[in-house]
Scaffold this motif. Structure first.
Motif, short mmCIF file in Angstrom:
data_model
loop_
_atom_site.label_atom_id
_atom_site.label_comp_id
_atom_site.label_asym_id
_atom_site.label_seq_id
_atom_site.Cartn_x
_atom_site.Cartn_y
_atom_site.Cartn_z
N UNK A 1 -26.86 1.56 5.97
CA UNK A 1 -25.70 2.45 5.99
C UNK A 1 -25.05 2.51 7.36
N UNK A 2 -25.80 2.17 8.43
CA UNK A 2 -25.19 2.16 9.76
C UNK A 2 -24.14 1.07 9.87
N UNK A 3 -24.47 -0.13 9.37
CA UNK A 3 -23.51 -1.23 9.43
C UNK A 3 -22.33 -0.99 8.51
N UNK A 4 -22.60 -0.50 7.31
CA UNK A 4 -21.51 -0.21 6.38
C UNK A 4 -20.62 0.90 6.93
N UNK A 5 -21.25 1.90 7.56
CA UNK A 5 -20.48 2.99 8.14
C UNK A 5 -19.63 2.54 9.30
N UNK A 6 -20.15 1.58 10.07
CA UNK A 6 -19.37 1.05 11.19
C UNK A 6 -18.09 0.39 10.69
N UNK A 7 -18.19 -0.32 9.58
CA UNK A 7 -16.98 -0.95 9.01
C UNK A 7 -15.98 0.10 8.55
N UNK A 8 -16.50 1.18 7.94
CA UNK A 8 -15.60 2.27 7.51
C UNK A 8 -14.91 2.90 8.71
N UNK A 9 -15.67 3.12 9.80
CA UNK A 9 -15.09 3.74 11.00
C UNK A 9 -14.01 2.84 11.59
N UNK A 10 -14.27 1.54 11.63
CA UNK A 10 -13.28 0.62 12.21
C UNK A 10 -12.02 0.58 11.36
N UNK A 11 -12.20 0.59 10.03
CA UNK A 11 -11.01 0.60 9.16
C UNK A 11 -10.19 1.86 9.39
N UNK A 12 -10.88 2.98 9.53
CA UNK A 12 -10.16 4.23 9.76
C UNK A 12 -9.41 4.18 11.09
N UNK A 13 -10.08 3.71 12.14
CA UNK A 13 -9.42 3.63 13.45
C UNK A 13 -8.20 2.71 13.39
N UNK A 14 -8.34 1.58 12.70
CA UNK A 14 -7.22 0.65 12.61
C UNK A 14 -6.06 1.25 11.84
N UNK A 15 -6.35 2.01 10.77
CA UNK A 15 -5.28 2.58 9.96
C UNK A 15 -4.58 3.74 10.67
N UNK A 16 -5.37 4.54 11.41
CA UNK A 16 -4.80 5.71 12.06
C UNK A 16 -4.11 5.36 13.37
N UNK A 17 -4.67 4.42 14.10
CA UNK A 17 -4.16 4.05 15.43
C UNK A 17 -4.11 5.26 16.36
N UNK A 18 -4.67 6.39 15.91
CA UNK A 18 -4.78 7.60 16.71
C UNK A 18 -3.46 8.08 17.29
N UNK A 19 -2.36 7.70 16.63
CA UNK A 19 -1.06 8.19 17.06
C UNK A 19 -0.68 7.71 18.45
N UNK A 20 -1.32 6.63 18.93
CA UNK A 20 -1.05 6.14 20.28
C UNK A 20 -0.06 4.98 20.22
N UNK A 21 0.64 4.76 21.31
CA UNK A 21 1.73 3.79 21.30
C UNK A 21 1.25 2.36 21.47
N UNK A 22 0.13 2.17 22.16
CA UNK A 22 -0.30 0.81 22.47
C UNK A 22 -1.50 0.43 21.63
N UNK A 23 -1.54 -0.83 21.25
CA UNK A 23 -2.66 -1.34 20.46
C UNK A 23 -3.95 -1.27 21.27
N UNK A 24 -3.87 -1.51 22.55
CA UNK A 24 -5.07 -1.49 23.39
C UNK A 24 -5.67 -0.10 23.46
N UNK A 25 -4.82 0.92 23.46
CA UNK A 25 -5.34 2.29 23.49
C UNK A 25 -6.11 2.59 22.22
#
Length: 481
Positions: free
Chosen positions: A381-405
């Motif tokens: 579940x740690x590896x599967x959860x890591x993929x879920x977290x990365x997908x969420x981060x990619x979709x949200x982009x955290x409202x930041x202007x730069x991809x690097x941020x």
């Protein structure tokens, strides 16, 4: 044995006696005497006083059993969402002359026909479970203990699958029923309270174009707001955070939220306005844990995060966790949140100092939400959860202007997945490899904070401040340096 006058006297002194007399029925004897008793009981019953007394009694019971509905061995009768919550509704409505059954309450307009059917269904499930539990234990037993869960599940027709036991499926059904009962209890008691204590015009105040305050409750305006403007769904929880005078939502708004949860789909999740609102919920100075728990209670959080929806009511079979996965996750969020609050700085002084040094510490709330989100699927579940977290981060982009941020934020959250291997921490090579994985001192601090919060979130008895030793984090710091 009491006379009619003595029954009335005892009922006036003790609300539990009055509650018992509500259900009095004639089994044998003089019909005229029973009719006289029944009239005297009704004459001495003050509906407003009874309502307040039963509400207070329920609040005290919920405080006593506050962990039970989320524990893995819940109390079917007394816990929030249990049989007693349904009985309280019927006692109060009977005392107020509003109805003696779910069907009658629907006829009076206090609940919808669908809610009446749902209440009847959950009532039968809880009664059935409790009766079978008594037989299985060969005694009165209201706690759904591990010893009985598998056998009861098989009796009720559940069978094991590749990744889930029959008992796990039964318990997930129970936890979801308990959530629905809690929601029904809240809505109905608010509606009955409105009948008994009508609000004055002066009790309402406009908060925004979409919301107003009614007493201490938030109300969406107009009533179909969430259907017309789905973006207001998340906004309602943000309003709750921003207005400390609000203690809850009106029954009308709770119903509307429950009905509108289906509007949260892929298009809703990809809308930049909703993404911004969700992130704002995580960044508010107050109310984060309260509102995320409210979002979970009314099915909003699981709709917005589909991965979270899968672990609502999910059991955990190990020696450590005593809560379902969703409640454990929200408890970990609460623990991280407490590190940021001055009034709790005495609990974990090191954690409070460390989190104060982190920029955008709210990223840890996201890490907490995703740290166990893939449990119950099979596999790591740690590896599967890591993929879920990365997908969420990619979709949200955290409202930041730069991809690097955004990428930097993702790299902060990802190492907060657990380094699960059990290895010798006195071995410098082990510490060096760990430091290579973590990479920076900032991530190490974040991982440490999440680990302390996670350990503390497994059980009320785990994670005492004395166990939050700082020696290991400083060892890893030296290796990183």
């Amino acid at each position: 044995m009491r006379t009619v006058a003595e029954c009335v006297e005892e009922a006036r002194k003790d609300v539990t006696v009055m509650t018992s007399l509500l259900e009095a029925r004639q089994l044998a004897g003089n019909r005229g005497l029973f009719a006289r008793f029944d009239r005297a009981r009704k004459d001495c019953l003050d509906a407003q006083v009874f309502f307040k007394a039963k509400r207070l009694e329920q609040e005290q019971r919920h405080t006593k059993f506050q962990d039970s509905p989320y524990s893995l061995e819940p109390n079917l009768k007394e816990a929030p969402g249990g049989l007693r919550d349904l009985q309280v509704i019927l006692w109060i409505t009977q005392a107020c002359g509003l109805g003696n059954s779910w069907a009658e309450l629907a006829q009076r307009g206090l609940i919808t026909p669908e809610e009446a059917r749902q209440a009847h269904r959950h009532h039968r499930l809880l009664q059935n479970l409790r009766v079978r539990l008594h037989y299985a234990a060969a005694r009165r037993e209201d706690r759904l203990l591990f010893d009985f869960q598998e056998s009861l599940a098989r009796e009720l027709g559940y069978s094991a699958t590749a990744h889930r036991r029959a008992g796990e499926q039964l318990m997930q059904s129970y936890f979801r029923a308990a959530k629905a009962v809690t929601q029904l209890n809240t809505i109905l008691l608010q509606n009955v309270g409105a009948e008994l204590f009508p609000a004055r015009d002066s009790d309402g105040a406009k908060i925004s174009e979409k919301f107003r305050r009614v007493g201490e409750l938030l109300e969406a305006h107009p009533a179909d707001l969430f259907d017309r403007e789905p973006t207001a769904i998340l906004e309602s929880f943000l309003i709750m955070q921003q207005h400390s005078e609000l203690k809850g939502m009106t029954a009308q708004t709770l119903r509307a939220l429950w009905r509108a949860r289906a509007r949260i789909d892929a298009a809703f999740r990809s809308d930049p306005r909703n993404r911004a609102t969700f992130l704002s919920l995580l960044q508010q100075p107050r109310g984060i844990v309260h509102e995320f728990r409210r979002m979970n209670q009314y099915g909003i959080l699981g709709r917005y995060l589909p991965a979270f929806r899968r672990i609502v009511g999910q059991m955990q079979h190990d020696l450590f966790h005593v809560y379902t996965v969703d409640q454990h996750i929200l408890t970990v969020v609460r623990n991280v949140r407490r590190f940021t609050m001055l009034e709790f700085a005495h609990e974990y002084p090191l954690c409070s100092r460390l989190i104060a040094s982190l920029e955008r510490h709210w990223l840890l709330y996201i890490a907490a939400i995703f740290h166990d989100i893939a449990k119950g699927r099979g596999g790591d579940h740690s590896q599967l959860g890591k993929l879920e977290a990365r997908r969420f981060c990619a979709s949200m982009a955290f409202g930041l202007k730069t991809r690097s941020s955004s990428s930097s934020s993702s790299r902060t959250i990802s190492p907060c997945r657990r380094w699960r291997r059990k290895q010798d921490l006195s071995d410098p090579e082990v510490v060096r490899r760990f430091a290579d994985v973590v990479g920076t001192e900032r991530r190490l601090v974040a991982l440490y904070l999440l680990t302390v919060a996670d350990i503390r979130g497994t059980s009320p008895r785990c994670g005492t401040p004395g166990k939050a030793s700082s020696s290991r984090i400083f060892s890893a710091r030296r290796s990183i340096s």
